[in-house]
Design a protein around this motif. Structure first.
Motif, short mmCIF file in Angstrom:
data_model
loop_
_atom_site.label_atom_id
_atom_site.label_comp_id
_atom_site.label_asym_id
_atom_site.label_seq_id
_atom_site.Cartn_x
_atom_site.Cartn_y
_atom_site.Cartn_z
N MET A 237 -1.27 0.99 -7.01
CA MET A 237 -2.09 0.77 -8.20
C MET A 237 -1.70 1.70 -9.34
SD MET A 237 -3.80 -1.58 -8.46
CE MET A 237 -3.77 -3.06 -7.84
N ARG A 238 -1.29 2.91 -9.02
CA ARG A 238 -0.83 3.81 -10.08
C ARG A 238 0.42 3.23 -10.74
NH1 ARG A 238 -2.40 9.25 -7.53
NH2 ARG A 238 -4.54 9.38 -8.33
N GLU A 239 1.31 2.66 -9.93
CA GLU A 239 2.53 2.04 -10.48
C GLU A 239 2.17 0.86 -11.38
OE1 GLU A 239 6.12 2.16 -9.80
OE2 GLU A 239 5.60 4.22 -9.25
N LEU A 240 1.20 0.06 -10.92
CA LEU A 240 0.91 -1.19 -11.62
C LEU A 240 -0.01 -1.00 -12.81
CD1 LEU A 240 0.42 -3.36 -8.43
CD2 LEU A 240 2.27 -3.64 -10.09
N MET A 241 -0.97 -0.06 -12.69
CA MET A 241 -2.00 0.04 -13.72
C MET A 241 -1.86 1.29 -14.61
SD MET A 241 -3.87 -2.67 -13.20
CE MET A 241 -5.43 -2.41 -14.04
N GLY A 242 -1.11 2.26 -14.17
CA GLY A 242 -0.97 3.48 -14.98
C GLY A 242 -1.09 4.72 -14.12
N ARG A 243 -0.32 5.73 -14.49
CA ARG A 243 -0.22 6.97 -13.70
C ARG A 243 -1.54 7.70 -13.50
NH1 ARG A 243 3.36 7.61 -10.33
NH2 ARG A 243 4.84 6.00 -10.82
N ASP A 244 -2.38 7.67 -14.56
CA ASP A 244 -3.55 8.55 -14.54
C ASP A 244 -4.82 7.89 -14.02
OD1 ASP A 244 -1.82 10.28 -15.87
OD2 ASP A 244 -2.36 9.34 -17.79
N VAL A 245 -4.68 6.67 -13.54
CA VAL A 245 -5.88 5.95 -13.12
C VAL A 245 -6.53 6.64 -11.91
CG1 VAL A 245 -6.71 3.71 -12.34
CG2 VAL A 245 -4.82 3.83 -13.93
N GLU A 246 -7.88 6.64 -11.93
CA GLU A 246 -8.59 7.25 -10.79
C GLU A 246 -9.29 6.18 -9.96
OE1 GLU A 246 -11.05 10.80 -11.22
OE2 GLU A 246 -10.21 10.86 -13.27
N PHE A 247 -9.41 6.44 -8.68
CA PHE A 247 -10.00 5.45 -7.78
C PHE A 247 -11.11 6.04 -6.94
CE2 PHE A 247 -5.57 4.48 -8.51
CZ PHE A 247 -5.64 3.16 -8.93
N ARG A 248 -11.95 5.12 -6.46
CA ARG A 248 -12.89 5.55 -5.42
C ARG A 248 -13.03 4.40 -4.41
NH1 ARG A 248 -18.99 4.98 -8.08
NH2 ARG A 248 -18.99 2.70 -7.94
N PHE A 249 -13.32 4.79 -3.18
CA PHE A 249 -13.52 3.78 -2.14
C PHE A 249 -14.98 3.84 -1.71
CE2 PHE A 249 -9.04 4.50 -2.12
CZ PHE A 249 -8.48 3.29 -1.74
N ARG A 250 -15.57 2.67 -1.50
CA ARG A 250 -16.94 2.65 -0.96
C ARG A 250 -17.02 1.53 0.07
NH1 ARG A 250 -19.12 -1.51 -4.01
NH2 ARG A 250 -17.62 -1.98 -5.63
N THR A 251 -18.04 1.55 0.88
CA THR A 251 -18.09 0.56 1.95
C THR A 251 -18.39 -0.82 1.38
OG1 THR A 251 -20.38 1.12 2.28
CG2 THR A 251 -18.80 2.12 3.79
N GLY A 252 -17.87 -1.83 2.05
CA GLY A 252 -18.11 -3.21 1.61
C GLY A 252 -18.01 -4.09 2.84
N PHE A 253 -18.61 -5.26 2.76
CA PHE A 253 -18.55 -6.12 3.95
C PHE A 253 -17.62 -7.32 3.78
CE2 PHE A 253 -19.86 -9.87 6.31
CZ PHE A 253 -19.61 -9.41 7.59
N PHE A 254 -16.67 -7.48 4.67
CA PHE A 254 -15.85 -8.68 4.80
C PHE A 254 -15.70 -8.92 6.29
CE2 PHE A 254 -14.50 -6.25 1.09
CZ PHE A 254 -14.64 -7.18 0.09
N PRO A 255 -15.94 -10.16 6.74
CA PRO A 255 -15.98 -10.40 8.18
C PRO A 255 -14.67 -10.08 8.89
CG PRO A 255 -16.71 -12.33 6.93
CD PRO A 255 -16.20 -11.36 5.94
N PHE A 256 -13.55 -10.10 8.14
CA PHE A 256 -12.24 -9.93 8.82
C PHE A 256 -11.78 -8.49 8.88
CE2 PHE A 256 -11.13 -10.50 4.39
CZ PHE A 256 -11.92 -11.59 4.01
N VAL A 257 -12.60 -7.54 8.40
CA VAL A 257 -12.22 -6.13 8.53
C VAL A 257 -13.40 -5.31 9.07
CG1 VAL A 257 -10.33 -5.90 6.88
CG2 VAL A 257 -12.69 -5.92 6.03
N GLU A 258 -13.09 -4.23 9.74
CA GLU A 258 -14.13 -3.32 10.25
C GLU A 258 -13.51 -1.94 10.46
OE1 GLU A 258 -17.34 -3.66 10.53
OE2 GLU A 258 -17.42 -1.60 11.23
N PRO A 259 -13.85 -0.91 9.72
CA PRO A 259 -14.78 -0.95 8.60
C PRO A 259 -14.18 -1.66 7.38
CG PRO A 259 -13.75 1.21 8.74
CD PRO A 259 -13.27 0.43 9.94
N GLY A 260 -15.08 -2.14 6.53
CA GLY A 260 -14.63 -2.79 5.30
C GLY A 260 -14.91 -1.91 4.10
#
Ligand code: DAH
Length: 339
Positions: A237-260
């Motif tokens: 994502m840094r390559e595609l959207m820009g070097r300085d971009v910041e991210f965060r991860f939070r929980t989410g539900f999708f039946p095909f992943v665990e944890p999602g």
């Protein structure tokens, strides 16, 4: 035969190769050539004269043949000389400006995605847009009546409506996750793929289109973890959207992943300009659900991995501040030329 010198003269003054060919025929043609006929006449002569005349004719033959060769050589050097000066290429000449096109934003972004993930060892995989219910839903741990199906307003194909088996009922794929299934059914881990493509949902407004693009990623190995998922996604994502971009991860539900999880990206501009606040949702991801691995014949006690799914239009809209997603598909050059 008329005088040899007049033929020799004719040859010397021939102005072109075609003219020379005609003269050659006039002299040497096997039926009517002047020299051929003169040779034939020899037969009627008494022996001593025959010898004398014969020798004379042979000398003519030699003289004229040489003259032909010489003139032919002259003419060919003249013609290539003329070609060289008439047709010569002026490399400094300025050509009239030509309009050059460029790729549309969407295929351009997809190529970048393939390149960036390609550098991390991901291969590009492909799947059909008309997909069985089984590959699009069931094997992704979304059995019939699973509420998660409702979120993906599906286009069903009429042809096999009365069928009851999910393998025989078809949809326009609602996501690129079907390629995970197809790939895992036919390949043995370890594997690393990226699958860009079109997907379809019954939805249409400024931020939804019934056809849009996604790319799916999948990495399965012996001890692939969430840490690997985060590293791969953030790097890409840094390559595609820009070097300085910041991210965060939070929980989410999708039946095909665990944890999602869901991955959000920090809005780059002034917060007041963002429609959605400071954090923008970018993708769904997580560790591939053991049921999904099992459905594809992969032993979840031996293998594990992560998967993720991105939209293509959404990051492009954020990157270029495009307010209406439908502008991507109108083919309006005033829009397309800006990028
Ligand atoms: N298929 C999901 C969708 O279209 C996106 C997605 C979420 C893909 C999580 C994944 C995943 O591979 O792990 O909404």
């Amino acid at each position: 035969m008329s005088d040899v010198s007049s033929y020799a003269e004719k040859i010397r003054s021939a102005a072109s190769a075609t003219e020379l060919d005609a003269i050659e025929l006039e002299i040497f043609s096997r039926k009517h050539g002047a020299l051929t006929l003169a040779m034939k006449d020899l037969v009627a002569l008494p022996p001593p004269e025959k010898v004398k005349k014969g020798q004379e004719l042979n000398r003519w033959k030699q003289t004229l043949t040489e003259a032909l060769v010489e003139r032919r050589r002259e003419l060919s050097s003249v013609s290539s000389g003329a070609l060289a000066s008439e047709d010569k290429l002026d490399v400094t000449l300025e050509l009239p400006p030509r309009e050059r096109g460029h790729l549309h934003l969407i295929p351009e972004f997809i190529r970048q995605v393939e390149e960036v993930f390609g550098r991390m060892g991901f291969e590009v995989a492909d799947g059909p847009e008309v997909e069985s219910e089984e590959n699009n839903f069931n094997l992704l741990n979304m059995p019939e009546n699973h509420p998660a199906r409702d979120a993906q307003d599906t286009f069903w194909l009429k042809d096999h409506e009365q069928e009851t088996e999910p393998a025989k009922r078809f949809v326009l794929r609602t996501h690129t996750s079907n390629v995970q299934i197809r790939y895992m059914k036919t390949h043995k881990p370890p594997l690393r793929i990226i699958c860009p493509g079109r997907v379809y949902r019954k939805d249409s407004d400024a931020t939804h289109s019934p056809m849009f693009h996604q790319f799916e990623g999948l990495m399965v190995g012996k001890d692939i973890s969430l840490a690997n998922l985060k590293a791969v996604l953030i790097t890409a994502m840094r390559e595609l959207m820009g070097r300085d971009v910041e991210f965060r991860f939070r929980t989410g539900f999708f039946p095909f992943v665990e944890p999602g999880l869901e991955m959000d990206m920090m809005w780059q501009g002034a917060e007041s300009e963002s429609r959605e606040g400071k954090w923008l949702e970018m993708c769904g991801c997580g560790m591939v659900h053991p049921n999904v691995l099992r459905n594809c014949g992969i032993d979840p006690d031996e293998w594990q991995g992560f998967a993720f799914g991105f939209g293509v239009e959404r990051p492009l809209m954020i990157k270029h501040q495009i307010p209406d997603l439908r502008s991507f598909y109108h083919g309006d050059l005033r829009f397309l030329r800006q990028f």
